[in-house]
Enzyme design. Sequence first.
Site, PDB file in Angstrom:
ATOM      1  CB  SER A   1      -8.250   3.217   2.635  1.00  0.00           C
ATOM      2  OG  SER A   1      -7.355   2.664   3.580  1.00  0.00           O
TER       3      SER A   1
ATOM      4  CE  LYS B   1      -4.002   1.821   2.605  1.00  0.00           C
ATOM      5  NZ  LYS B   1      -4.848   1.600   3.802  1.00  0.00           N
TER       6      LYS B   1
ATOM      7  CB  SER C   1      -8.275   0.428   5.578  1.00  0.00           C
ATOM      8  OG  SER C   1      -9.062   1.592   5.519  1.00  0.00           O
TER       9      SER C   1
END
Lengths: 489, 102, 503
Positions: A155, A80, A179
Site C-alpha cells: 500500500s 506515507k 506494504s
Amino acid sequence: MTPDDAGSALALADAVRRGERSARSVAEAALGAIAAREPELHAFLHVAADGARADADAVDEKVRAGEDPGPLAGVPVALKDNLCTRGIPTTCASRILEGWRPPYDATVVTRLRDAGAVVVGKTNLDEFAMGSSTENSCMGPTRHPMDPSRVPGGSSGGSAAAVGAGLVPLGLGSDTGGSVRQPAALCGVVGMKPTYGMVSRYGLVAFASSLDQIGPFARSVGDAALLFEVIAGHDPKDSTSLDLPVPAAVRSLEVGVEGLRVGVCEELVADTAPDVSRRVREAAEDLARAGALVEEVSVPEMRLGLSAYYLIAPAEASSNLARYDGVRYGLRVDALDVAQMNTATRTAGFGPEVKRRIMLGTYALSAGYYDAYYGKAQRVRTLLIRAFDLAYERFDVLIGATAPTTAFAIGERVADPLTMYLSDVCTIPSNLSGHPAMSVPFGAGDDGLPVGVQVLAPALCEERLFQVAAALERSAAARARPGHGEGRR
Amino acid sequence: MSEPPSLGRDDVAHVAGLARLSLSEEELDMFTGQLARVIDHARDVSSLDVHDVPPTAHPLPVRNVLRTDDPCPGLDRDEVLAAAPDVEDGRFKVPRIVGEAP
Amino acid sequence: MSAAGAGADGTSGSAVSAAGAGADRADRAEWETVVGLEVHCELETQTKLFCGCKNAFGDEPNTNVCPVCLGLPGSLPVLNAFAVELAMRIGEALHCEVRPSSFHRKNYFYPDMPKDYQISQYDEPINVGGWLELPDGSRVGIERAHLEEDTGKTTHQGETGRIHAADYALVDYNRAGVPLVEIVSRPDIRSSAQARLYVTELRAVLVATGASDGRMEEGSLRVDANVSVRRVGAVAFGTRCEVKNLNSLRSLGRAIDHEVARQVALVEATGTVVQETRHWDENAGRTVPLRSKEEAFDYRYFPEPDLVPLAPGSDWRARAARAVGLLPSARRERLAGLLGGAPTPQQVDQVHVVVAQGLDDLVVAAVAQGAPAGVALVRAANELAADLGAALVLDPGIFGRVAVMEAQGELTATQAKAVLAELLAAGGGDPAAIAAEKGFEALSEGSLAAVVQGVVEAHPEEWSRYSAGEDKLAGFFTGQVMRATGGKADGKAVAAELQRLRR
C-alpha cells in the site's frame, strides 16, 4: 546506485553539513522534481512546500551557527499519508479523514525532524493501507515510475514511486503485510520492515496493530540503513516499542557474508513467476560465491500465512477503524439519530476495500465464529513462529522473492480481491512472526521491470539483514555492469 | 473437527450492521461473493486442529510496560474542537441518541 | 461490564409492565431475592488509565484530553502503573487472588466512547475470587475485580431533558479514559437491605485502600444490580434483569424492592421473566426497560494489541498488600475496643457510622491524648459526621479537649455541640476560649443546687404535684432551671438534683 552518488541521502547530508550545499537548494530541487513528475505519477496527496522550505532554512541556520543539524541534514523525505504530521493534512487516502490535520506529530516524524530531515509531503496509499497496488486510494492511483500503465505496488505505493522516480532520496511507509517491501520490489528500490517494536508506531494511523511497522524506502541499502537508525529506538508512548539499543545498521554494510548460512526458502520461490524466481536463484548463487553457505529450505507453515493474515489483519482493522464515526473529527454525514449518522458517515467515507476488510474482520470476531477464525489464526501464528525458529536453528537468514510478479497493470487485479491479496503471499509471514525483512532490487523481469529479492532474519537481527542486503546490492550492481550480459534491459 | 460454515448473505448483512455500514442489495451480493471466497480460502486455517497450540496475540514476549502516574499537558480545547464536525458549549454535538450504552 | 454478561446482554422488547400491586398481594414469604452487584469504582489516580491527562472531576468540558483519550488516529495507550497498584490493593482488601492479566477490546458504538471500543479486562482479570464480610457477619463472594477505562459524559439536550425526547446530545471526554475497577459480586445478596450494607461496606473498604474517594454523588462509585427471584428452597436461579442508574444507596434499595416485586408478579402471572437491562427511574420509582437499538450486542472481544500482558512481580504485589490500610472490620474492632466493655447497641451503631465516614482515626488519636472514648464516639458519630469535610481536617487534640470538658462537666452536651460547631466552622481553635467567649463557664454543683432550690420555691404548686409523683413535671422544672442559667446547666445534673430534693 551506490551510497556515494551525489543524490544519495548520505552524500546530501554530508554536503549540507559541510556547507557545500544549502538544505534550501536541496529542498527546492526536490520540490521542482516533484512538480515536474507529479502530474503523471500522482505519488503525493499533499506537497508541503512551505513547510519543507521552513525546515530546510532551519537546517541551514544550524549549519551557519555551527550546530550539528543531524545525520539527515537537509535530506528531503516523503511520508506515507498515514503518518500523523502536526498541522499537515493526514488523510490515509480516505474520504473519511479528508482535511483532517492532526494536532500532533508521529514519533518517527519528530525523529526525522530532530535528525535534520526535510518533510516534503505526504504520499499516496491504498486507503488506510489496505491494498497492494495503491489503486484503493480515494484520490486515484499512483503510477509506476517506469511504466505509467502499471501499479507501483502498495500500500505504500506513493512513497515507493517517489523514491523510485528519484523525486526524493528517502521515504517512509508502513508494512502490515508487505506494504513497504512489495512496492519497493515493484519500483526497484530498497524497502525494509523492521522487527515488530523496533520503530515506534505512535502516530501511525493503525491498520492492524499487532502487525504494523513503519519502514524506510531508499535507493540504496546504505541510505536505508541511515534512515532506519534515525527512526528506530524505544518510545515510551508505544507500549509495544522495544527498549533495546538501536542495531548498528550502517556499520553492518561492509561486513560481507562469508560463512553466513543462507536458506533459500522454497515457499518464497515456488509460486512466483519464472522471471522472478530466476533472480532469486541468481542472488543465491552470488551469495554462495561471496562465501555464504547456501541451501534450500522448506518452511511449509508459511503457506498458512495468507489465510491467517486475512483473518487477523481485518479483525484488528475492524476495531481500529470503528472510531471514524463522525463525532470528533473527519467526515460527518448528518442523519436523524447518532447511530444513523455513524452509518451514513461510514458508508460514505470508506471505500469498498476498507468495507470488505471491516466486514471480514467483524465476521472473524463475531459471536460463534471467533474460535474458528480469529482464534485459530492466532494459533496458526504460533505455528508459523515455531517453524521460523526451527529454520533459524539451521540458517542465519532466509531469502526468497518479495513479490510473486513484477509490477502489474492498473486495473488488472481490482475485480478479484483474493487475487490481489495473493500479491502479499511472500511478505506476510514476516509480519505474522514480527521478524525483520527487507527487499533489495535485483535485476529485472522479462518485462524489464524491477525484481526484488527478499531477505528475512530472526527478530532483532537487523544488522544481519543489512549485512546480506548490502552484499546483494553489490552483486546486483556487478550484474548490471556492461559486459555482464544479465543486466536490466 | 467441524468445518466452519461458509459465509452467506445474511452474515454479511449482520456484520455490516455491527460495523455501522449500510449496503445496497447489489453491494450485498457483491460483497457476499467476494468475502465468501476469502473465507473459503481460509479453510486451510479454519479447519486445522490446533487446540493444543497457544494463540499468539503479540509477536514478541514483552510484559509490564507501564508509565508513572504523572500528569502531562494535553491538547488545547479550541484546537480539538476545531476538528469536530459540530460543537456547542465546549462539547462535541451529535444528533439525538436512541438507546443507552450497553 | 462483566465477562459473564458478554453473551447474554441481548435485550428484548416484550417486557410486561411492572405490577407492584399484584406483588404486594402475593405471599412474599414464598419468594427469595437474589442479587449480584457490579460496582464501578473510579480510581484516585493523578492521571487517566492510558494517558497523562488529569483525572479530575468537575473541570471545564474537554480540557483534560489528549490524542490518546480522544481516540485520535495514530494514538496508543500506555498503562498507568499506579492504577495497577490501586487495583491490586482492592484485590488484596477483598481477599482476591491477584494474578497476571491482560486487556481486551470490547467493541460497540457509542458517542461517549472515543475509540468506539472500551479497553477492559476480559478472560484474564487482575483479581479473581474473594469475599467481603459485612458488619452483620454475612459474607458476599467476589467474582472478580478488573481494570477498565471509563467513558466520556453525554448530556442529552432537548425540551424535557429526557433521553428519548432529546433533540441532540453533547459529549465531554474529560472522563474518557479515567481508570475504573469493576467489582463483580457473586449472586450472594438476599435482600435490598443487605445490598445497601454491601455497598456501604465496600465503599469503606475502597476508601481504606486509597483507591477511591467513595463519592457516590459525584459518580466515583456507580452500581448496577443483577436481580432475580426464585421460590424459597429452589436451587436454580431465576432469570435475571440488570438494573442500571443506581446513583445512591436509597435508589439501590428502592430499585431492588421494586424489581423483586415486579418479577414476582410477572412469574406468578406469566411464569417467566424476560432477561433484559432495565433503567431505574428515581422519580417514577420504578424500573423501565431500556429501549434498545435494533441490533443485538456482540462485543467481539479480542486481545488489545496495543498493550502487552501485565504480570506484576511478587515484590510489587507484596508492596500493594502492605499499602492497604486498616480495613473497616478491623477499624470497627479497634474503635469498639476503646470503650472498655461490651458496647451498647447504640454504640455499635456509632462505631459503624464513625468508621464508615472515616472518622475513626481522629477518635482513636483523641482517645490516645486522653479523651474519654464514649463521649468522643458520640460526638464523632453525630456532630463530626454531620460536617465531614471540616471534621476530617480537625486536629484530634482539639477534638479530644472538647470531649474531656464535656466528660468533666465543664460543658453540657448542648454546649459541647456548640463549641464543636464553632471549631468545625473555623477549622480549629481553642475550645476553652470558645466556651469562655460564649459564656459557657460551667455551673458549680453548689450554685446549680441553689438555682434549683430557687425554682422549686418559686413554683410550690407544681412542686407538690411533682412530689406526689407527677413525673412529667421534671421537664417543667428543668426548663425553668435552664432559663434561669441561660442554658448553662447540665440537664442530667438538674434531674439528679430534682430527684434528690423530692426524696
